[in-house]
Design a protein around this motif. Sequence first.
Motif, mmCIF file in Angstrom:
data_model
loop_
_atom_site.group_PDB
_atom_site.id
_atom_site.type_symbol
_atom_site.label_atom_id
_atom_site.label_comp_id
_atom_site.label_asym_id
_atom_site.label_seq_id
_atom_site.Cartn_x
_atom_site.Cartn_y
_atom_site.Cartn_z
ATOM 1 N N GLU A 1 0.822 -1.204 0.000
ATOM 2 C CA GLU A 1 0.000 0.000 0.000
ATOM 3 C C GLU A 1 0.863 1.265 0.000
ATOM 4 O OE1 GLU A 1 -3.322 0.191 -0.186
ATOM 5 O OE2 GLU A 1 -3.580 -1.979 -0.281
ATOM 6 N N ALA A 2 1.893 1.272 0.831
ATOM 7 C CA ALA A 2 2.748 2.455 0.906
ATOM 8 C C ALA A 2 3.523 2.660 -0.397
ATOM 9 C CB ALA A 2 3.709 2.331 2.085
ATOM 10 N N LEU A 3 4.021 1.566 -0.982
ATOM 11 C CA LEU A 3 4.776 1.696 -2.223
ATOM 12 C C LEU A 3 3.896 2.155 -3.379
ATOM 13 C CD1 LEU A 3 7.179 -1.368 -1.996
ATOM 14 C CD2 LEU A 3 7.851 1.034 -2.176
ATOM 15 N N LEU A 4 2.638 1.745 -3.368
ATOM 16 C CA LEU A 4 1.737 2.174 -4.439
ATOM 17 C C LEU A 4 1.464 3.671 -4.401
ATOM 18 C CD1 LEU A 4 -0.805 -0.780 -4.507
ATOM 19 C CD2 LEU A 4 0.666 -0.053 -6.393
ATOM 20 N N ASP A 5 1.729 4.312 -3.278
ATOM 21 C CA ASP A 5 1.599 5.761 -3.193
ATOM 22 C C ASP A 5 2.820 6.486 -3.761
ATOM 23 O OD1 ASP A 5 -0.930 5.764 -1.994
ATOM 24 O OD2 ASP A 5 -0.091 5.598 0.024
ATOM 25 N N VAL A 6 3.857 5.724 -4.116
ATOM 26 C CA VAL A 6 5.114 6.324 -4.568
ATOM 27 C C VAL A 6 5.419 5.991 -6.027
ATOM 28 C CG1 VAL A 6 7.596 6.507 -4.138
ATOM 29 C CG2 VAL A 6 6.023 6.170 -2.219
ATOM 30 N N VAL A 7 5.260 4.725 -6.407
ATOM 31 C CA VAL A 7 5.679 4.284 -7.736
ATOM 32 C C VAL A 7 4.649 4.662 -8.795
ATOM 33 C CG1 VAL A 7 7.014 2.383 -6.766
ATOM 34 C CG2 VAL A 7 4.633 1.986 -7.455
ATOM 35 N N THR A 8 5.063 4.549 -10.055
ATOM 36 C CA THR A 8 4.139 4.786 -11.167
ATOM 37 C C THR A 8 3.758 3.481 -11.858
ATOM 38 O OG1 THR A 8 6.054 5.287 -12.584
ATOM 39 C CG2 THR A 8 4.915 7.146 -11.581
ATOM 40 N N SER A 9 4.522 2.412 -11.630
ATOM 41 C CA SER A 9 4.206 1.093 -12.180
ATOM 42 C C SER A 9 4.462 0.031 -11.125
ATOM 43 C CB SER A 9 5.049 0.785 -13.422
ATOM 44 O OG SER A 9 4.735 1.655 -14.492
ATOM 45 N N ALA A 10 3.614 -0.999 -11.112
ATOM 46 C CA ALA A 10 3.726 -2.074 -10.125
ATOM 47 C C ALA A 10 3.923 -3.406 -10.826
ATOM 48 C CB ALA A 10 2.463 -2.133 -9.268
ATOM 49 N N ASN A 11 5.048 -4.065 -10.533
ATOM 50 C CA ASN A 11 5.309 -5.405 -11.047
ATOM 51 C C ASN A 11 4.676 -6.388 -10.059
ATOM 52 O OD1 ASN A 11 7.176 -3.885 -12.688
ATOM 53 N ND2 ASN A 11 8.698 -4.138 -11.049
ATOM 54 N N VAL A 12 3.553 -6.967 -10.413
ATOM 55 C CA VAL A 12 2.784 -7.768 -9.475
ATOM 56 C C VAL A 12 3.085 -9.250 -9.671
ATOM 57 C CG1 VAL A 12 0.491 -8.289 -8.583
ATOM 58 C CG2 VAL A 12 0.974 -6.011 -9.511
ATOM 59 N N ALA A 13 3.490 -9.912 -8.585
ATOM 60 C CA ALA A 13 3.759 -11.346 -8.625
ATOM 61 C C ALA A 13 2.503 -12.103 -9.025
ATOM 62 C CB ALA A 13 4.263 -11.828 -7.269
ATOM 63 N N CYS A 14 2.677 -13.142 -9.833
ATOM 64 C CA CYS A 14 1.545 -13.833 -10.454
ATOM 65 C C CYS A 14 1.276 -15.222 -9.896
ATOM 66 C CB CYS A 14 1.776 -13.941 -11.958
ATOM 67 S SG CYS A 14 1.980 -12.360 -12.795
ATOM 68 N N GLY A 15 1.836 -15.540 -8.722
ATOM 69 C CA GLY A 15 1.499 -16.789 -8.073
ATOM 70 C C GLY A 15 2.490 -17.918 -8.241
ATOM 71 N N LEU B 1 12.902 -0.334 -8.069
ATOM 72 C CA LEU B 1 13.276 -0.479 -6.668
ATOM 73 C C LEU B 1 12.597 -1.743 -6.155
ATOM 74 C CD1 LEU B 1 12.732 3.203 -5.562
ATOM 75 C CD2 LEU B 1 14.900 1.994 -5.392
ATOM 76 N N HIS B 2 13.351 -2.618 -5.531
ATOM 77 C CA HIS B 2 12.778 -3.875 -5.059
ATOM 78 C C HIS B 2 11.915 -3.651 -3.815
ATOM 79 C CE1 HIS B 2 15.884 -5.560 -7.696
ATOM 80 N NE2 HIS B 2 15.098 -6.626 -7.744
ATOM 81 N N GLY B 3 10.728 -4.231 -3.829
ATOM 82 C CA GLY B 3 9.827 -4.088 -2.693
ATOM 83 C C GLY B 3 10.282 -4.825 -1.460
ATOM 84 N N ASP B 4 11.198 -5.814 -1.638
ATOM 85 C CA ASP B 4 11.668 -6.589 -0.487
ATOM 86 C C ASP B 4 13.002 -6.101 0.044
ATOM 87 O OD1 ASP B 4 13.005 -7.460 -2.779
ATOM 88 O OD2 ASP B 4 13.338 -9.469 -1.973
ATOM 89 N N THR B 5 13.535 -5.014 -0.510
ATOM 90 C CA THR B 5 14.769 -4.431 0.012
ATOM 91 C C THR B 5 14.494 -3.798 1.376
ATOM 92 O OG1 THR B 5 15.619 -3.952 -2.212
ATOM 93 C CG2 THR B 5 16.557 -2.682 -0.396
ATOM 94 N N PRO B 6 15.382 -3.978 2.355
ATOM 95 C CA PRO B 6 15.165 -3.337 3.659
ATOM 96 C C PRO B 6 14.973 -1.828 3.507
ATOM 97 C CG PRO B 6 16.928 -4.950 3.825
ATOM 98 C CD PRO B 6 16.581 -4.852 2.366
ATOM 99 N N GLY B 7 13.925 -1.296 4.140
ATOM 100 C CA GLY B 7 13.650 0.137 4.032
ATOM 101 C C GLY B 7 13.142 0.552 2.673
ATOM 102 N N ALA B 8 12.467 -0.356 1.947
ATOM 103 C CA ALA B 8 12.052 -0.091 0.568
ATOM 104 C C ALA B 8 11.185 1.155 0.438
ATOM 105 C CB ALA B 8 11.318 -1.307 0.002
ATOM 106 N N VAL B 9 10.266 1.361 1.359
ATOM 107 C CA VAL B 9 9.357 2.509 1.254
ATOM 108 C C VAL B 9 10.127 3.816 1.407
ATOM 109 C CG1 VAL B 9 7.372 3.667 2.261
ATOM 110 C CG2 VAL B 9 7.379 1.164 2.051
ATOM 111 N N ASP B 10 11.001 3.886 2.405
ATOM 112 C CA ASP B 10 11.805 5.099 2.599
ATOM 113 C C ASP B 10 12.708 5.353 1.392
ATOM 114 O OD1 ASP B 10 10.687 5.572 5.073
ATOM 115 O OD2 ASP B 10 12.269 4.536 6.179
ATOM 116 N N LEU B 11 13.278 4.286 0.838
ATOM 117 C CA LEU B 11 14.120 4.434 -0.350
ATOM 118 C C LEU B 11 13.306 4.990 -1.514
ATOM 119 C CD1 LEU B 11 16.204 1.109 -0.292
ATOM 120 C CD2 LEU B 11 17.082 3.425 0.082
#
Length: 253
Positions: free
Chosen positions: A22-36, A222-232
Amino acid sequence: MPIDLNADLGEGFGVWRLGDDEALLDVVTSANVACGFHAGDPVTMRRVCAAAAGRGVAIGAQVGYRDLAGFGRRRLDIAADELSADVLYQLGALDACAVAGGSRVRYVKPHGALYNTAADDPGQAAAVVEAVAAYDDTLPVLGLPGSALADAAGAAGVPFVAEAFADRGYLATGRLAPRGTDGAVLTDVPAVVERALGLAVDGRVTALDGAPVEVAPASLCLHGDTPGAVDLARAVRTALSDAGVALAPFAGP
């Protein structure tokens, strides 16, 4: 020219969540969504797609190897027809979730080991592109410039969009440094911001050995699983805006 800012999202599974979508979606312009296949599940896919659509964020299918246990970061020796079918399956599933949320899948990006393998393996690159072309040959494929994936897309008449990574180390060849290598993953905010600005403004990055690498990306990851991803991500977006770089998805939301 505007530049896109993308991140890997929806990488939880079941009750386990990875990153703050949710927080990252407020920052990025495109979302690479995992497909299962490497991560994600139907509930997560639908939730993230709906949230992205509500924010005007472009949805991309992040397709990977069938490797939940390894998070898609283990290369699999898989026949081309099987890989192509797996990619097609993931793409269709995510597009259904995107449509249900009021949007569509706008591009395709391989994940993890598939991303790195398709950069240098013409067979696997062609299998990925074949699936995209079979589904919708107007969908862009996002990947490393100068890669086998770029060549395969060009040969098939599928649009290709070059990306670069603000939080990853590079080799002099223009490939990403393998995870586990010193400097392969950047988590320091000033370092990531400096790299993002260099990529967006100058179109180049400095490799781990000090060599300059020309990149000229249309999208920064920017990787969503990187430590501190939202702040980055917030720091990168602010720095790009302050430098006069416009942010916009390379494919419409």
